[in-house]
Design a protein around this motif. Structure first.
Motif, PDB file in Angstrom:
ATOM      1  N   LEU A  44       0.857  -1.179   0.000  1.00 52.02           N
ATOM      2  CA  LEU A  44       0.000   0.000   0.000  1.00 52.02           C
ATOM      3  C   LEU A  44       0.892   1.228   0.000  1.00 52.02           C
ATOM      4  CD1 LEU A  44      -2.876  -0.649   2.613  1.00 52.02           C
ATOM      5  CD2 LEU A  44      -3.030  -0.722   0.115  1.00 52.02           C
ATOM      6  N   PHE A  45       0.417   2.278  -0.623  1.00 49.59           N
ATOM      7  CA  PHE A  45       1.097   3.566  -0.572  1.00 49.59           C
ATOM      8  C   PHE A  45       0.534   4.330   0.619  1.00 49.59           C
ATOM      9  CE2 PHE A  45       0.726   2.541  -5.206  1.00 49.59           C
ATOM     10  CZ  PHE A  45       2.041   2.142  -5.373  1.00 49.59           C
ATOM     11  N   MET A  46       1.398   4.624   1.600  1.00 50.07           N
ATOM     12  CA  MET A  46       0.950   5.261   2.838  1.00 50.07           C
ATOM     13  C   MET A  46       1.622   6.627   2.951  1.00 50.07           C
ATOM     14  SD  MET A  46       0.964   3.754   6.745  1.00 50.07           S
ATOM     15  CE  MET A  46       2.730   3.867   7.026  1.00 50.07           C
ATOM     16  N   THR A  47       0.837   7.680   2.845  1.00 48.67           N
ATOM     17  CA  THR A  47       1.438   9.013   2.808  1.00 48.67           C
ATOM     18  C   THR A  47       0.769   9.968   3.781  1.00 48.67           C
ATOM     19  OG1 THR A  47       1.947  10.917   1.398  1.00 48.67           O
ATOM     20  CG2 THR A  47      -0.057   9.690   0.876  1.00 48.67           C
ATOM     21  N   ASN A  48       1.595  10.842   4.349  1.00 47.78           N
ATOM     22  CA  ASN A  48       1.101  11.922   5.193  1.00 47.78           C
ATOM     23  C   ASN A  48       0.691  13.150   4.387  1.00 47.78           C
ATOM     24  OD1 ASN A  48       1.125  10.920   7.772  1.00 47.78           O
ATOM     25  ND2 ASN A  48       2.893  12.086   8.489  1.00 47.78           N
ATOM     26  N   ASN A  49       1.052  13.184   3.113  1.00 48.35           N
ATOM     27  CA  ASN A  49       0.805  14.372   2.295  1.00 48.35           C
ATOM     28  C   ASN A  49      -0.680  14.505   2.001  1.00 48.35           C
ATOM     29  OD1 ASN A  49       0.637  16.362   0.322  1.00 48.35           O
ATOM     30  ND2 ASN A  49       2.582  15.798  -0.608  1.00 48.35           N
ATOM     31  N   SER A  50      -1.315  15.482   2.619  1.00 47.06           N
ATOM     32  CA  SER A  50      -2.759  15.669   2.459  1.00 47.06           C
ATOM     33  C   SER A  50      -3.092  16.744   1.433  1.00 47.06           C
ATOM     34  CB  SER A  50      -3.392  16.044   3.807  1.00 47.06           C
ATOM     35  OG  SER A  50      -2.819  17.239   4.314  1.00 47.06           O
ATOM     36  N   SER A  76      -3.215  10.183   4.970  1.00 47.52           N
ATOM     37  CA  SER A  76      -3.585  10.928   6.182  1.00 47.52           C
ATOM     38  C   SER A  76      -4.965  11.550   6.028  1.00 47.52           C
ATOM     39  CB  SER A  76      -2.537  11.998   6.488  1.00 47.52           C
ATOM     40  OG  SER A  76      -2.461  12.957   5.454  1.00 47.52           O
ATOM     41  N   SER A  77      -5.366  11.855   4.796  1.00 51.40           N
ATOM     42  CA  SER A  77      -6.716  12.376   4.570  1.00 51.40           C
ATOM     43  C   SER A  77      -7.758  11.320   4.912  1.00 51.40           C
ATOM     44  CB  SER A  77      -6.879  12.805   3.113  1.00 51.40           C
ATOM     45  OG  SER A  77      -5.941  13.775   2.743  1.00 51.40           O
ATOM     46  N   GLN A  78      -7.524  10.070   4.481  1.00 50.54           N
ATOM     47  CA  GLN A  78      -8.445   8.985   4.801  1.00 50.54           C
ATOM     48  C   GLN A  78      -8.490   8.729   6.307  1.00 50.54           C
ATOM     49  OE1 GLN A  78      -6.627   5.956   2.366  1.00 50.54           O
ATOM     50  NE2 GLN A  78      -8.124   6.224   0.717  1.00 50.54           N
ATOM     51  N   LEU A 101      -8.009  18.280  -0.723  1.00 53.49           N
ATOM     52  CA  LEU A 101      -8.350  17.786   0.613  1.00 53.49           C
ATOM     53  C   LEU A 101      -9.818  18.049   0.918  1.00 53.49           C
ATOM     54  CD1 LEU A 101      -7.728  16.616   3.384  1.00 53.49           C
ATOM     55  CD2 LEU A 101      -6.845  18.862   4.070  1.00 53.49           C
ATOM     56  N   LYS A 102     -10.298  19.230   0.566  1.00 52.80           N
ATOM     57  CA  LYS A 102     -11.705  19.560   0.803  1.00 52.80           C
ATOM     58  C   LYS A 102     -12.625  18.589   0.063  1.00 52.80           C
ATOM     59  CE  LYS A 102     -10.657  24.471   1.419  1.00 52.80           C
ATOM     60  NZ  LYS A 102     -10.768  25.833   0.844  1.00 52.80           N
ATOM     61  N   GLU A 103     -12.292  18.301  -1.195  1.00 47.82           N
ATOM     62  CA  GLU A 103     -13.117  17.382  -1.977  1.00 47.82           C
ATOM     63  C   GLU A 103     -13.059  15.966  -1.412  1.00 47.82           C
ATOM     64  OE1 GLU A 103     -15.396  18.023  -4.303  1.00 47.82           O
ATOM     65  OE2 GLU A 103     -14.920  20.079  -3.674  1.00 47.82           O
ATOM     66  N   ALA A 151      -5.202  18.140  12.857  1.00 48.60           N
ATOM     67  CA  ALA A 151      -4.193  18.262  11.798  1.00 48.60           C
ATOM     68  C   ALA A 151      -3.990  16.911  11.143  1.00 48.60           C
ATOM     69  CB  ALA A 151      -2.872  18.770  12.358  1.00 48.60           C
ATOM     70  N   THR A 152      -3.891  16.915   9.815  1.00 46.61           N
ATOM     71  CA  THR A 152      -3.740  15.658   9.088  1.00 46.61           C
ATOM     72  C   THR A 152      -2.386  15.005   9.326  1.00 46.61           C
ATOM     73  OG1 THR A 152      -2.921  16.826   7.119  1.00 46.61           O
ATOM     74  CG2 THR A 152      -5.300  16.387   7.236  1.00 46.61           C
ATOM     75  N   ASN A 153      -1.350  15.812   9.575  1.00 46.25           N
ATOM     76  CA  ASN A 153      -0.004  15.248   9.728  1.00 46.25           C
ATOM     77  C   ASN A 153       0.924  16.263  10.397  1.00 46.25           C
ATOM     78  OD1 ASN A 153      -0.263  16.568   6.942  1.00 46.25           O
ATOM     79  ND2 ASN A 153       1.952  16.378   7.094  1.00 46.25           N
TER      80      ASN A 153
END
Length: 265
Positions: A44-50, A76-78, A101-103, A151-153
């Protein structure tokens, strides 16, 4: 310790600084991902970049020559949406973040407002569309009301091909300087994202690892989740940072290409 990689069935890959840097794919990435799939393992691709939605990441990876579906990501958005559903369901969100992120949050069923006075909860993300008005709105809300602040990250910087740019954590520090308020942080180093990944795909801790280039987010999230951690020295971390850190990864590699060497051996 490198040989322990053969026991891993689920690889949770950080992306920027691990599989690519900016818009440059590392030479080993395609073969590594193909080998994992060929050996009936999972990644899986796991990223903090929101700053990007899953759809944005799918497009980016497609341009880099890597096909991916929504099910290939844990972001992080999920994780933030999961937390919000659990603790702030139905609240109107003021998002200091990108339109992507809003969408993403709207897609999860949340109401996102552009009017600070309507806000019932603040979400702070990595905002590549940041304006002073957003900073002022968040500061005013935190100073005049008791309002949840998420905060997302916590990343201080985001790596680029020319160096680094300020990330969500740096903006949160600005807000703390102005208001004295700190957010609840959702992304890595929280254990939530690895836990969600294992829950979603049905793997145990002994079968799972996180692979990333940052100790204070990637590696710490794996340690907090009780899984194997692999630090790659192809991104933010330099030997001096590793030597000084109290949080030590289980395995240290020059880059993720060394995982490929082990799997093919």
């Amino acid at each position: 310790m490198k040989e322990n990689i053969k026991n891993i069935r689920l690889f949770l890959f950080d992306m920027d600084g691990t599989l690519y840097l900016g818009n440059r794919l590392y030479s080993f990435t395609k073969e590594l991902l193909a080998t994992i799939k060929a050996q009936d393992r999972r990644d899986l691709f796991m990223t903090n970049n929101s700053s990007k939605s899953v759809a944005d990441y799918m497009k980016k990876l497609e341009k880099l020559g890597i096909p991916a579906t929504r099910e290939d990501f844990i972001t992080s958005s999920q994780a933030t949406a999961y937390y919000l559903h659990k603790h702030h369901e139905g609240q109107v969100l003021y998002v200091c973040g990108t339109n992507s992120l809003k969408e993403e949050l709207r897609r999860e069923g949340f109401t996102v407002t552009e009017l600070a006075d309507e806000a019932e909860c603040i979400v702070m993300g990595f905002d590549t569309e940041l304006t002073f008005q957003k900073l002022e709105d968040v500061s005013r809300l935190l100073l005049t009301r008791e309002i949840p602040y998420i905060a997302t990250n916590p990343d201080l910087v985001c790596p680029t091909e020319f160096g680094s740019v300020p990330d969500c954590g740096s903006v949160c520090q600005m807000i703390e300087n102005a208001t004295g308020k700190r957010p609840v942080v959702i992304g890595k180093p929280s254990a939530l994202m690895p836990q969600l990944a294992m829950e979603r795909l049905g793997y145990g801790k002994e079968e799972t690892c996180v692979v990333g280039d940052r100790i204070y987010t990637d590696i710490k999230s794996g340690l907090n989740a009780g899984i194997t951690t692999i630090l790659v020295m192809s991104g933010e971390t330099i030997p001096e940072i590793l030597a000084e850190s109290k949080d030590k990864p289980h395995i240290v590699l020059a880059d993720a290409g060394e995982i490929l060497d082990v799997l093919k051996a």
